[in-house]
Design a protein around this motif. Sequence first.
Motif, PDB file in Angstrom:
ATOM      1  N   VAL A  90       0.895  -1.246  -0.007  1.00 33.16           N
ATOM      2  CA  VAL A  90      -0.037   0.014   0.103  1.00 33.16           C
ATOM      3  C   VAL A  90       1.017   1.290  -0.040  1.00 33.16           C
ATOM      4  N   VAL A  91       1.879   1.249   1.023  1.00 34.71           N
ATOM      5  CA  VAL A  91       2.949   2.437   1.074  1.00 34.71           C
ATOM      6  C   VAL A  91       3.485   2.717  -0.300  1.00 34.71           C
ATOM      7  N   GLN A  92       4.001   1.491  -1.090  1.00 35.39           N
ATOM      8  CA  GLN A  92       4.739   1.873  -2.205  1.00 35.39           C
ATOM      9  C   GLN A  92       3.602   2.256  -3.442  1.00 35.39           C
ATOM     10  N   ALA A  93       2.498   1.677  -3.272  1.00 30.90           N
ATOM     11  CA  ALA A  93       1.315   2.202  -4.171  1.00 30.90           C
ATOM     12  C   ALA A  93       1.188   3.384  -4.046  1.00 30.90           C
ATOM     13  N   VAL A  94       0.826   3.904  -3.077  1.00 32.33           N
ATOM     14  CA  VAL A  94       0.559   5.376  -2.936  1.00 32.33           C
ATOM     15  C   VAL A  94       1.867   6.419  -3.355  1.00 32.33           C
ATOM     16  N   ALA A  95       2.882   5.984  -3.020  1.00 31.86           N
ATOM     17  CA  ALA A  95       3.963   6.676  -3.418  1.00 31.86           C
ATOM     18  C   ALA A  95       4.328   6.663  -4.831  1.00 31.86           C
ATOM     19  N   ALA A  96       4.016   5.750  -5.522  1.00 34.38           N
ATOM     20  CA  ALA A  96       3.998   5.643  -7.026  1.00 34.38           C
ATOM     21  C   ALA A  96       3.107   6.592  -7.479  1.00 34.38           C
ATOM     22  N   LEU A  97       1.832   6.523  -6.973  1.00 28.91           N
ATOM     23  CA  LEU A  97       0.758   7.249  -7.580  1.00 28.91           C
ATOM     24  C   LEU A  97       1.024   8.718  -7.416  1.00 28.91           C
ATOM     25  N   GLU A  98       1.456   9.182  -6.273  1.00 26.35           N
ATOM     26  CA  GLU A  98       1.770  10.594  -5.651  1.00 26.35           C
ATOM     27  C   GLU A  98       2.977  11.159  -6.530  1.00 26.35           C
ATOM     28  N   GLU A  99       4.063  10.049  -7.065  1.00 23.55           N
ATOM     29  CA  GLU A  99       5.034  10.566  -8.036  1.00 23.55           C
ATOM     30  C   GLU A  99       4.766  10.333  -9.563  1.00 23.55           C
ATOM     31  N   GLY A 100       3.560   9.782  -9.801  1.00 20.34           N
ATOM     32  CA  GLY A 100       3.143   9.720 -11.158  1.00 20.34           C
ATOM     33  C   GLY A 100       4.006   8.541 -11.922  1.00 20.34           C
ATOM     34  N   VAL A 101       4.190   7.744 -11.060  1.00 21.42           N
ATOM     35  CA  VAL A 101       5.121   6.345 -11.700  1.00 21.42           C
ATOM     36  C   VAL A 101       4.575   5.224 -11.356  1.00 21.42           C
ATOM     37  N   ALA A 102       2.962   5.110 -11.342  1.00 17.62           N
ATOM     38  CA  ALA A 102       2.282   3.958 -11.358  1.00 17.62           C
ATOM     39  C   ALA A 102       2.492   3.070 -11.923  1.00 17.62           C
ATOM     40  N   GLY A 103       2.688   3.325 -13.371  1.00 16.59           N
ATOM     41  CA  GLY A 103       2.981   2.358 -14.374  1.00 16.59           C
ATOM     42  C   GLY A 103       3.952   1.156 -13.914  1.00 16.59           C
ATOM     43  N   GLY A 104       5.186   1.796 -13.601  1.00 12.86           N
ATOM     44  CA  GLY A 104       6.326   1.006 -12.792  1.00 12.86           C
ATOM     45  C   GLY A 104       5.754  -0.083 -11.776  1.00 12.86           C
ATOM     46  N   PHE A 105       4.964   0.710 -10.851  1.00 13.10           N
ATOM     47  CA  PHE A 105       4.515  -0.197  -9.808  1.00 13.10           C
ATOM     48  C   PHE A 105       3.636  -1.324 -10.271  1.00 13.10           C
ATOM     49  N   LEU A 106       2.852  -1.131 -11.532  1.00 12.60           N
ATOM     50  CA  LEU A 106       1.831  -2.351 -11.751  1.00 12.60           C
ATOM     51  C   LEU A 106       2.730  -3.710 -12.014  1.00 12.60           C
ATOM     52  N   GLN A 107       3.799  -3.439 -12.252  1.00 19.03           N
ATOM     53  CA  GLN A 107       4.832  -4.764 -12.754  1.00 19.03           C
ATOM     54  C   GLN A 107       5.545  -5.479 -11.562  1.00 19.03           C
ATOM     55  N   THR A 108       5.205  -4.733 -10.530  1.00 17.27           N
ATOM     56  CA  THR A 108       6.119  -5.478  -9.302  1.00 17.27           C
ATOM     57  C   THR A 108       5.260  -6.420  -8.464  1.00 17.27           C
ATOM     58  N   ASP A 109       6.113  -6.962  -7.612  1.00 16.03           N
ATOM     59  CA  ASP A 109       5.421  -7.873  -6.779  1.00 16.03           C
ATOM     60  C   ASP A 109       4.424  -7.473  -5.720  1.00 16.03           C
ATOM     61  N   SER A 110       4.677  -6.295  -5.464  1.00 15.66           N
ATOM     62  CA  SER A 110       3.699  -5.468  -4.385  1.00 15.66           C
ATOM     63  C   SER A 110       2.407  -5.430  -5.185  1.00 15.66           C
ATOM     64  N   ALA A 111       2.362  -5.130  -6.537  1.00 16.45           N
ATOM     65  CA  ALA A 111       1.083  -4.879  -7.147  1.00 16.45           C
ATOM     66  C   ALA A 111       0.329  -6.148  -7.043  1.00 16.45           C
ATOM     67  N   GLN A 112       0.977  -7.280  -7.181  1.00 18.02           N
ATOM     68  CA  GLN A 112       0.272  -8.679  -7.165  1.00 18.02           C
ATOM     69  C   GLN A 112      -0.029  -8.871  -5.872  1.00 18.02           C
ATOM     70  N   ILE A 113       0.474  -8.394  -4.668  1.00 22.27           N
ATOM     71  CA  ILE A 113       0.054  -8.597  -3.425  1.00 22.27           C
ATOM     72  C   ILE A 113      -1.287  -7.796  -3.118  1.00 22.27           C
ATOM     73  N   LEU A 114      -1.452  -6.723  -3.777  1.00 18.88           N
ATOM     74  CA  LEU A 114      -2.544  -6.004  -3.594  1.00 18.88           C
ATOM     75  C   LEU A 114      -3.725  -6.709  -4.388  1.00 18.88           C
ATOM     76  N   ARG A 115      -3.472  -7.301  -5.698  1.00 16.12           N
ATOM     77  CA  ARG A 115      -4.422  -8.226  -6.348  1.00 16.12           C
ATOM     78  C   ARG A 115      -4.949  -9.411  -5.355  1.00 16.12           C
ATOM     79  N   ASP A 116      -4.088  -9.762  -4.786  1.00 20.33           N
ATOM     80  CA  ASP A 116      -4.365 -11.141  -3.949  1.00 20.33           C
ATOM     81  C   ASP A 116      -5.262 -10.740  -2.668  1.00 20.33           C
TER      82      ASP A 116
END
Length: 230
Positions: A90-116
């Motif tokens: 969650v922290v990483q996703a929020v940071a990515a959205l705030e910095e405008g780099v959410a596209g890179g975040f969606l390719q990470t393991d953390s994004a998969q954790i949120l999907r789960d």
Amino acid sequence: MQPFIMKLLLAGAVFAACSSPLRAELQGQQPTVIKSAKEKVAQLKSEVEQAESDKIAAEDAMAKAKTIRTKEAAAMASQKAEFDSTMKAVVQAVAALEEGVAGGFLQTDSAQILRDFLHNDVELAEADREALTSFLARSDASTFASQSGQIIRILEKIPDTMSAHLAEATRAEEEAIQFHGDLVTERKQEVDALIAAIKMKLERIGELGVEIIDTKEDFSERERIPELQL
């Protein structure tokens, strides 16, 4: 007839009259004494058998309790690990959205954790679930730039939900630990008491066995007492 001979004959007659009833009385006591001892041995053996059974049951209860506690502890550890990894995501996703780099975040393991998390969680509002699912399903988050504020607000709700779940699970874990400790202490005391009782009863069985043998020998000796010599 001489007086001495008369006295001798009289004494022999008196002994004969007294000796037979006395011997019969002693012989009659032997079965009663031995029977009583044997009955006590049988009773003690039965008590030992029951104590052994109770001891095994108490030990089995401790073993089962340990198995259950191990599973509970593993479940709690898994839930805590899930909480930690989801909070980090969650922290990483929020940071990515705030910095405008959410596209890179969606390719990470953390994004998969949120999907789960979205797949398993049932308390998230349906509209929020749909919005977050749609965001995480994208490979390119550029089209979500205008909705980043909404996604951030949804993500920020997740810690509250998960923290409540973790607090409840922690309380349940603490209660389970206390219950397990009390049960093991009680059963351990029971096992120790049964071990002591078994030892005492086995010792008594041995003593009674010796008493039975001694009693038999004692009566045998009495039967071999020679006639009174005058």
